[in-house]
Structure formats: structure tokens, C-alpha cells
Enzyme design. Structure first.
Site, PDB file in Angstrom:
ATOM      1  N   GLY A  44       0.823  -1.215   0.000  1.00 54.14           N
ATOM      2  CA  GLY A  44       0.000   0.000   0.000  1.00 54.14           C
ATOM      3  C   GLY A  44       0.854   1.262   0.000  1.00 54.14           C
ATOM      4  O   GLY A  44       1.927   1.300   0.594  1.00 54.14           O
ATOM      5  N   ASP A  62      -0.009   2.053   8.401  1.00 55.87           N
ATOM      6  CA  ASP A  62      -0.644   1.366   9.535  1.00 55.87           C
ATOM      7  C   ASP A  62       0.158   1.494  10.836  1.00 55.87           C
ATOM      8  O   ASP A  62      -0.382   1.279  11.914  1.00 55.87           O
ATOM      9  CB  ASP A  62      -0.821  -0.131   9.229  1.00 55.87           C
ATOM     10  CG  ASP A  62      -1.769  -0.364   8.065  1.00 55.87           C
ATOM     11  OD1 ASP A  62      -2.300   0.625   7.544  1.00 55.87           O
ATOM     12  OD2 ASP A  62      -1.969  -1.532   7.684  1.00 55.87           O
ATOM     13  N   ARG A  99       1.330  -5.747  -4.992  1.00 53.00           N
ATOM     14  CA  ARG A  99       1.298  -6.648  -3.845  1.00 53.00           C
ATOM     15  C   ARG A  99       1.772  -8.072  -4.164  1.00 53.00           C
ATOM     16  O   ARG A  99       1.503  -8.998  -3.407  1.00 53.00           O
ATOM     17  CB  ARG A  99      -0.120  -6.687  -3.262  1.00 53.00           C
ATOM     18  CG  ARG A  99      -0.552  -5.385  -2.576  1.00 53.00           C
ATOM     19  CD  ARG A  99      -1.697  -5.620  -1.619  1.00 53.00           C
ATOM     20  NE  ARG A  99      -2.158  -4.397  -0.987  1.00 53.00           N
ATOM     21  CZ  ARG A  99      -1.647  -3.886   0.133  1.00 53.00           C
ATOM     22  NH1 ARG A  99      -0.646  -4.506   0.723  1.00 53.00           N
ATOM     23  NH2 ARG A  99      -2.123  -2.777   0.647  1.00 53.00           N
ATOM     24  N   LYS A 154       8.030   0.743   5.661  1.00 53.52           N
ATOM     25  CA  LYS A 154       6.922   1.542   5.141  1.00 53.52           C
ATOM     26  C   LYS A 154       5.594   0.983   5.606  1.00 53.52           C
ATOM     27  O   LYS A 154       5.441  -0.235   5.644  1.00 53.52           O
ATOM     28  CB  LYS A 154       6.965   1.494   3.603  1.00 53.52           C
ATOM     29  CG  LYS A 154       5.763   2.047   2.931  1.00 53.52           C
ATOM     30  CD  LYS A 154       5.102   1.072   1.941  1.00 53.52           C
ATOM     31  CE  LYS A 154       4.357  -0.038   2.602  1.00 53.52           C
ATOM     32  NZ  LYS A 154       3.506  -0.836   1.727  1.00 53.52           N
ATOM     33  N   THR A 155       4.670   1.755   5.988  1.00 55.49           N
ATOM     34  CA  THR A 155       3.237   1.470   6.066  1.00 55.49           C
ATOM     35  C   THR A 155       2.545   2.539   6.900  1.00 55.49           C
ATOM     36  O   THR A 155       3.026   2.896   7.984  1.00 55.49           O
ATOM     37  CB  THR A 155       2.862   0.077   6.627  1.00 55.49           C
ATOM     38  OG1 THR A 155       1.431  -0.009   6.659  1.00 55.49           O
ATOM     39  CG2 THR A 155       3.392  -0.227   8.024  1.00 55.49           C
ATOM     40  N   ASP A 188       5.472  -7.845   5.887  1.00 57.09           N
ATOM     41  CA  ASP A 188       5.570  -9.014   5.000  1.00 57.09           C
ATOM     42  C   ASP A 188       6.632  -8.815   3.924  1.00 57.09           C
ATOM     43  O   ASP A 188       7.418  -9.712   3.642  1.00 57.09           O
ATOM     44  CB  ASP A 188       4.223  -9.288   4.314  1.00 57.09           C
ATOM     45  CG  ASP A 188       3.248  -9.955   5.275  1.00 57.09           C
ATOM     46  OD1 ASP A 188       3.711 -10.476   6.313  1.00 57.09           O
ATOM     47  OD2 ASP A 188       2.039  -9.930   5.003  1.00 57.09           O
TER      48      ASP A 188
HETATM   49  P1  FBP Z   1       0.487  -1.902   3.630  1.00 59.54           P
HETATM   50  O1  FBP Z   1       0.428  -2.761   4.857  1.00 59.54           O
HETATM   51  O2  FBP Z   1       0.888  -2.632   2.409  1.00 59.54           O
HETATM   52  O3  FBP Z   1       1.326  -0.680   3.879  1.00 59.54           O
HETATM   53  O4  FBP Z   1      -0.978  -1.356   3.344  1.00 59.54           O
HETATM   54  C1  FBP Z   1      -1.676  -0.598   4.238  1.00 59.54           C
HETATM   55  C2  FBP Z   1      -3.134  -0.387   3.858  1.00 59.54           C
HETATM   56  O5  FBP Z   1      -3.340   0.978   3.530  1.00 59.54           O
HETATM   57  C3  FBP Z   1      -4.074  -0.837   4.967  1.00 59.54           C
HETATM   58  O6  FBP Z   1      -4.285   0.184   5.897  1.00 59.54           O
HETATM   59  C4  FBP Z   1      -5.315  -1.204   4.207  1.00 59.54           C
HETATM   60  O7  FBP Z   1      -6.099  -2.133   4.911  1.00 59.54           O
HETATM   61  C5  FBP Z   1      -4.763  -1.793   2.942  1.00 59.54           C
HETATM   62  O8  FBP Z   1      -3.514  -1.158   2.732  1.00 59.54           O
HETATM   63  C6  FBP Z   1      -5.645  -1.597   1.750  1.00 59.54           C
HETATM   64  O9  FBP Z   1      -4.962  -2.026   0.631  1.00 59.54           O
HETATM   65  P2  FBP Z   1      -5.600  -2.148  -0.818  1.00 59.54           P
HETATM   66  O10 FBP Z   1      -5.936  -0.752  -1.255  1.00 59.54           O
HETATM   67  O11 FBP Z   1      -4.540  -2.775  -1.644  1.00 59.54           O
HETATM   68  O12 FBP Z   1      -6.827  -2.993  -0.672  1.00 59.54           O
END
Ligand code: FBP
Length: 547
Positions: free
Chosen positions: A77, A201, A141, A198-199, A172
Site C-alpha cells: 500500500g 498502519d 502486492r 513503510k506502512t 511481509d
Molecule cells: P500496507 O500494509 O501494504 O502498507 O498497506 C496498508 C493499507 O493501507 C491498509 O491500511 C489497508 O487495509 C490496505 O492497505 C488496503 O490495501 P488495498 O488498497 O490494496 O486494498
């Protein structure tokens, strides 16, 4: 391309670096490290990259470096600041030797496997400095976890003469970066792999990684809008706003936004799980706050809900698990039943405890639980509109309380989900500086021949000049966890700690916030102006570091 005035001004911003990185550096090595748990198993799985020392960069003598090429991947993300990691990496390798080249793999780890890449030249990099988004090379992803992917990747790395690969990703992706580092080391391929945290979250953090990048900007962006909603709600005094906040699993974003905006209610998933709360317990808690505020003449309020809540309610988790198993085995029979009879059918098939919970759910949510499944047959929890589920159930409870004379007010709800609104925001000064420093540090790890390390920048509540740059062996953050039925080495995900300072600070004041209208309006992220307005770290970081 037309640019906004802010974009033009931000392009000229020179991100701050830790003082040690502003000149030539030397790597100071610490003691050998251990994984956080399951040391013997992890050591066996990572014979070449286990136990390496922590690295800290300090000022040193200038050295000459032979030319090298480096690859970079954005994984998962989007998070504000990704472009600055890449520009820091670019500037770092160019400083080592102007002949060095940077290649970006397109649309995430898939670009490495499919040999889809571009050279990132100075002109391209300059277009993206201090901007949000991952659009410079895109993200994806695809999981890098199979040997044939590693080999396909190696083909293109060899062809381009790439000596090191930087993977910018979450827990991951960094786990996979470590597996790849180990694989290339075991094969003697001469390719180093470095990770960057990165994230949005905020769940990739530990003693050595203080925060994942993007969390700062995303939380500030959401907090601005939550503050605006709070002010609207305090002006009209007629709505309860139910706001769901992104953050797949952990509640760090919801907690940080609560600390910034002081809403009437913020649910923390980790607490719900620890206290074994039911959906009805949560609904009753919210309804009670609504009723108490109504009794004081305040028929309005703000509720923050973390995205992952449903899976942290133990009883809902059990219901979802039984539904997953049941529908995997009886999907065809279920689909052959008339839509209007499907709810009854499910209720008749579930265990009594789960049937009772399922029966208590509003129609729309019950349907979502039985219909929307991912390719593995699991319910897609993130699609469940928890904000609506809770407000509908609160409305039902309040109606019953009204009959009993326990609720005397009015209840009207508005719903919001903030996630994508913040993931590509222009990075705050904190993220612009932090990301640039992470990228620059990655270039120093590469120059020092390191592999299987994550770029680390610490002491982040101090001014950037005092930040400490270095590297942490990724194996140090690992433990064994069950994933898809198999025990795997993975980086431990950091959930909200209920004995941690940020949660404790929130828990100490939430009852006051529930009763009083104590809203705080953070306003938009500021890039120019006084340092206390422009350069503040998140409340989470400040509390964690005792500031
Ligand atoms: P990452 O863990 O890859 O940084 O993604 C975070 C995030 O924004 C989460 O908060 C959310 O649940 C998810 O990605 C949504 O991803 P997508 O838009 O690919 O469904």
C-alpha cells in the site's frame, strides 16, 4: 504537467539529514544480535544472515567507491514519503560515485520477476522530490517468496549489473526481503538486499525501528478532517459522526488520531480483544455515551473506529471462522437457496452461540459476511462497513432504551471512511526528512557491503540533525508464526500495546472526552512556518519516547 503552487515550492525543499550523514561516514558495528523469539529455528533458516551486528553510521574519512548499480522496489500500500526514500537513495549512491545508477522495478515486486524496469535519472527523481504517492515507479502486492521468482529476479539483476536491491515495504515485504537476502547470500550471487520500513498502519516498529514511514502524514491528514468534522458537529449539534479509519489490523492510526483530535469515543481493537468484549458490549458502550450526552442536551458526537475491529471481537472471530468453514464445504447448497431464505438457512446451520450472534446482525452486514469472500474463501473483513454496523445497532438499542425511558434525546448518524484520502498525501516535513534519511542510510548500508538489513533512523523526536542512522539485521525482528497452516519466520507485527504510553494517555482521559466536548482541531499539515507547527512528530512517538 501543471503543478500547484505548493508542489512547486515543495520541490525546492531540501530534506534534513542526521548530522552524521552529511559528510563521509563509517559503519560502527555493535554486538551480534538475536531474533526476538524462536532463536534456534530462525538461525537454522537464515545461516548467512542471522546474528549480524547492529550498525550505526558515524562521521568518518572519505573513501573512494567503485561504480555500482542499485535497484529499488515499492511494495504494498502507498505511504507518504516513498518518493523521498528513492530520492535519498539516489542522492546517496550518486555521492558515493556519480557514475552509480539507480533502476526502479515497475509496479512492485512483480516488476523484478517480470523484468519490468526503468532507469531513474536525475530529471525523473527531481520531478518527484517531496511529493506523495508511489507513482514514480508504481507499487504492487506480488509476494516475492518462491525460488523461481528469486531466480527470475536474479537474471535481470545480473543483466543490469545491479549489486544491491532496496525493497520498500511493510512487515511481509521486509520478511520476504530477508528471505531473498539469505537466498542470494547462500548462492553467492553477490546481490545485497536492504529493506525500508513503510506502512501508514504503523505496525512495523520495534526498539530499533521507531516508526514506519507514512504513519505521520496519514494520521495528520485524517486528523485534519476529523477535526473539521468535529467542528461541524459542534456547530450543527445534530449528528453523531461514525468515522472508520484505515489500518488493516492494528489500531495505531485510530489511537493517534484520537490523541490529536480528542473525539467522544475511540474504539481500540486490541483492548476489545484483551477484554473479550462482544459486539453488544461495544454497542452498549457507545449507546451509553450517546445517552449520557443526550441527557446533558448534546445530541452530537464523534466516534473513531479502527478498520480491523471486527476481527478483534473474539465472538465475531469465532463466527467468521465457522462461516468460512461452513461455506467452503456447503457453498453450492447455500447458493441454490432463495436469497430471502439464506439468512434463515445460515442460522439453522451454525452452532447455537454463532447462530445467535449472526441473527443479531443487521441484514446488510449478515449478507456481507456470507457473500463477500476472497480467493482463499475468507470473508473480506475490510469490506464490512463497521461504521454503519455500529451506528445501526446503536440506533436499535437507543430506540429500546427510549421505550424504557433510559434515553431522552435524538440520534442521527453520518458515516465516513478515511483511508485512501491519506495514503498519498504530500509528506509532512517529518516524513519528507525521515524518508529521505532512510533512503540515504540504505545507500550507506549498500556501500558497506551489508545485506539482510533494514535501514533504521532513530531518536526521531529530536531535531533531524540529532537522528541516529544505521541498520538492523532483519532476522533480529523475526519470530515463528503460523501462516496458512504452516510455521513461517516472519517479522513480528506491532499491535497497540495496552501497557504502552500512548494507550495509557488515551485511557486516562477518554471518559472526560466522552462527556465533554473537548475537541481539538489540528488543521492542515503545514510545511512552512514555526517548527512546533511544522516539524512535530506524532503524539504516539512523543509519548513512546517520554516527551
Ligand atoms: P500496507 O500494509 O501494504 O502498507 O498497506 C496498508 C493499507 O493501507 C491498509 O491500511 C489497508 O487495509 C490496505 O492497505 C488496503 O490495501 P488495498 O488498497 O490494496 O486494498
Amino acid at each position: 504537467m501543471t503543478k500547484s503552487a505548493l508542489q512547486i515550492a515543495r520541490a525546492a525543499y531540501q530534506p534534513k539529514l542526521p548530522k552524521a550523514l552529511t559528510g563521509a561516514v563509517v559503519a560502527k558495528e555493535g554486538e551480534p544480535t538475536q531474533s526476538v523469539a524462536d532463536q534456534e529455528e530462525i538461525k537454522k533458516l537464515f545461516p548467512n544472515t542471522y546474528g549480524m551486528p547492529l550498525i550505526q553510521f558515524v562521521e568518518g574519512e572519505a573513501k573512494e567507491f567503485a561504480p555500482m548499480n542499485v535497484g529499488v522496489i515499492l511494495s504494498g500500500g502507498q505511504a507518504p514519503g516513498g518518493h523521498n526514500v528513492i530520492s535519498g537513495l539516489f542522492d546517496g549512491i550518486k555521492k558515493l560515485n556519480p557514475a552509480n545508477k539507480l533502476y526502479g522495478f515497475i509496479l512492485g515486486p512483480g516488476g523484478l520477476v517480470d523484468h519490468n524496469y526503468m532507469e531513474l535519472t536525475a530529471d525523473i527523481i527531481d520531478e518527484y522530490r517531496n511529493t506523495g504517492g508511489f507513482d514514480i515507479i508504481g507499487s504492487g502486492r506480488t509476494k516475492l517468496e518462491k525460488e523461481e521468482q528469486f531466480e527470475k529476479g536474479y537474471e535481470i539483476l545480473k543483466e543490469l549489473g545491479i549489486k544491491a536491491l532496496v525493497i520498500i515495504g511493510g512487515d511481509d515485504s521486509n520478511t520476504n526481503a530477508c528471505v531473498l537476502a539469505e537466498y542470494y547470500a547462500a548462492k553467492n550471487y553477490g546481490v545485497q538486499v536492504i529493506g525500508c520500513p513503510k506502512t501508514i498502519d504503523g505496525d512495523l516498529k520495534n526498539d530499533m525501528i521507531e516508526t514506519s514511514f507514512g504513519f505521520d502524514t496519514a494520521c495528520k491528514t485524517y486528523s485534519e478532517v476529523i477535526g473539521n468534522i468535529e467542528r461541524d458537529c459542534n456547530s450543527a449539534r445534530k449528528y453523531w459522526h461514525f468515522i472508520k479509519l484505515m489500518g488493516r489490523s492494528a489500531s495505531h492510526i485510530a489511537l493517534e488520531c484520537a490523541l490529536q483530535t480528542q473525539p467522544n469515543i475511540c474504539i481500540i481493537s486490541e483492548e476489545v480483544e484483551a477484554k473479550n468484549m462482544s459486539l453488544d458490549d461495544i454497542v452498549t458502550y457507545i449507546a451509553q455515551v450517546v445517552a449520557d450526552r443526550a441527557a446533558a442536551g448534546n445530541n452530537f458526537g464523534t466516534v473513531l473506529i479502527p478498520e480491523g475491529l471486527i476481527e478483534f471481537i473474539p465472538a465475531m472471530k469465532r463466527l467468521i471462522a465457522e462461516l468460512n468453514d461452513f461455506l467452503a464445504a456447503n457453498g453450492e447448497e447455500f447458493n441454490s437457496i432463495k436469497r430471502s431464505k439464506q439468512r434463515e438457512y445460515i442460522i439453522s446451520k451454525l452452532s447455537p452461540e454463532n447462530a445467535a450472534i449472526y441473527a443479531s446482525l443487521p441484514e446488510g452486514v449478515a449478507r456481507q459476511l456470507s457473500l463477500d469472500r476472497d480467493p482463499h474463501g475468507n470473508v473480506q473483513v475490510s469490506l464490512i462497513e463497521t461504521e454503519k454496523l455500529l451506528s445501526e445497532m446503536v440506533a436499535i438499542k437507543l430506540a429500546a432504551w427510549k421505550e424504557e425511558g433510559k434515553f431522552v434525546g435524538k440520534f442521527a448518524a453520518q458515516h465516513h471512511f478515511f483511508g485512501y484520502e491519506g495514503r498519498c498525501a504530500a509528506p509532512s516535513n517529518f516524513d519528507a526528512d525521515y524518508c529521505y534519511s532512510l533512503g540515504y542510510t540504505a545507500s550507506m548500508l549498500i556501500a558497506n557491503g551489508k545485506t539482510g538489513y533494514m535501514s533504521s533512523v532513530r531518536n526521531t523526536t529530536a531535531p533531524a540533525a540529532e537522528w541516529i542512522a544505521g541498520g538492523v539485521p532483519i532476522t533480529m525482528m523475526m519470530n515463528m508464526e503460523r501462516r496458512h497452516g504452516e510455521m513461517k519466520p516472519v517479522i513480528q507485527k506491532a499491535l497497540v500495546k495496552l501497557d504502552g504510553a500512548p494507550f495509557k494517555a488515551f485511557a486516562a482521559v477518554r471518559d472526560t472526552w466522552a462527556k465533554e466536548t473537548a475537541y481539538v482541531y489540528p488543521g492542515p499539515i503545514q510545511y512552512f512556518g514555526p517548527t512546533e507547527v511544522c516539524d512535530q512528530a506524532t503524539k504516539t512517538l512523543q509519548l513512546e519516547q517520554g516527551k
